[in-house]
Write an enzyme that holds these catalytic residues in place. Sequence first.
Site, mmCIF file in Angstrom:
data_model
loop_
_atom_site.group_PDB
_atom_site.id
_atom_site.type_symbol
_atom_site.label_atom_id
_atom_site.label_comp_id
_atom_site.label_asym_id
_atom_site.label_seq_id
_atom_site.Cartn_x
_atom_site.Cartn_y
_atom_site.Cartn_z
ATOM 1 N N ASP A 69 1.122 -13.169 -35.385
ATOM 2 C CA ASP A 69 0.468 -14.028 -35.497
ATOM 3 C C ASP A 69 1.199 -15.792 -36.551
ATOM 4 O O ASP A 69 1.743 -14.504 -37.907
ATOM 5 C CB ASP A 69 -1.130 -13.907 -35.899
ATOM 6 C CG ASP A 69 -1.271 -13.265 -34.847
ATOM 7 O OD1 ASP A 69 -1.526 -13.844 -34.400
ATOM 8 O OD2 ASP A 69 -1.916 -11.838 -35.203
ATOM 9 N N MET A 124 -2.377 -19.915 -35.380
ATOM 10 C CA MET A 124 -3.550 -20.705 -36.068
ATOM 11 C C MET A 124 -2.734 -21.658 -36.761
ATOM 12 O O MET A 124 -3.060 -20.927 -37.455
ATOM 13 C CB MET A 124 -4.342 -19.321 -36.668
ATOM 14 C CG MET A 124 -4.910 -18.188 -35.225
ATOM 15 S SD MET A 124 -5.665 -17.247 -35.732
ATOM 16 C CE MET A 124 -4.129 -15.890 -35.643
ATOM 17 N N MET A 167 -10.540 -15.351 -27.572
ATOM 18 C CA MET A 167 -10.124 -14.808 -28.920
ATOM 19 C C MET A 167 -11.473 -14.134 -29.461
ATOM 20 O O MET A 167 -12.625 -14.147 -28.962
ATOM 21 C CB MET A 167 -10.428 -15.678 -30.448
ATOM 22 C CG MET A 167 -9.069 -16.678 -30.695
ATOM 23 S SD MET A 167 -7.787 -14.957 -31.513
ATOM 24 C CE MET A 167 -9.112 -14.178 -32.625
#
Length: 215
Positions: A34, A67, A136
């Site tokens: 991530d 992200m 998600m």
Amino acid sequence: MNYLCPSILAADFWELGRQIAIVEKAGVPYLHIDVMDGMFVPSISFGMPVLECVRKKSKLFMDVHMMVKNPERYIEELIQLGADGVTIHVEACDCITETLLKIRELGAKTGLAINPETPVSAVFPYMELVDMVLVMTVHPGFGGQKYITGCFEKIREMRHVINESYPEVKLEIDGGVTLDNLEKNLEIGANVIVTGSAIFKGDIEANVQEFLKRM
């Protein structure tokens, strides 16, 4: 085929190399990384140097989840440093088509992610350009959250679309996945399972083996 994809966001960063080696030896095919920028999500995680170091020591598929606001700024460097797949968010990119094409041009797999509040229809215009859709199942930005059961219907809908027209596209889920809800998620169509705390908390090798046994 189903794939287990441990998320190193939940690993002990002091022991990161050792813990990645454990999951790799235990037989997982993917590693979820991530990248957070503090803008698209409140948190800031790891970035290029961590990916570069992990790539040098691991043969796992590096599944990089961006992200990040305007992810197109970093695509080329991420792939040069070892990303095998790059997933961007519908909500964070103003040039989705161009960015997906760039990822493919550079030789990596493409992924497109949606937040829990975003309808699956947001990815439909780009299905010809993606190798994977990521639904998600928690709000992005923090590990250890509880699975949002309202996402079940979105996963079902996305699986139906994939089966109907895009059978080669993988369906990934990320957030709150545990052994308690794994079977349900597989049943409704997810086939790339990202999980962090359920792997890296406790006996890592035993956790991996239990997940793989049930997949």
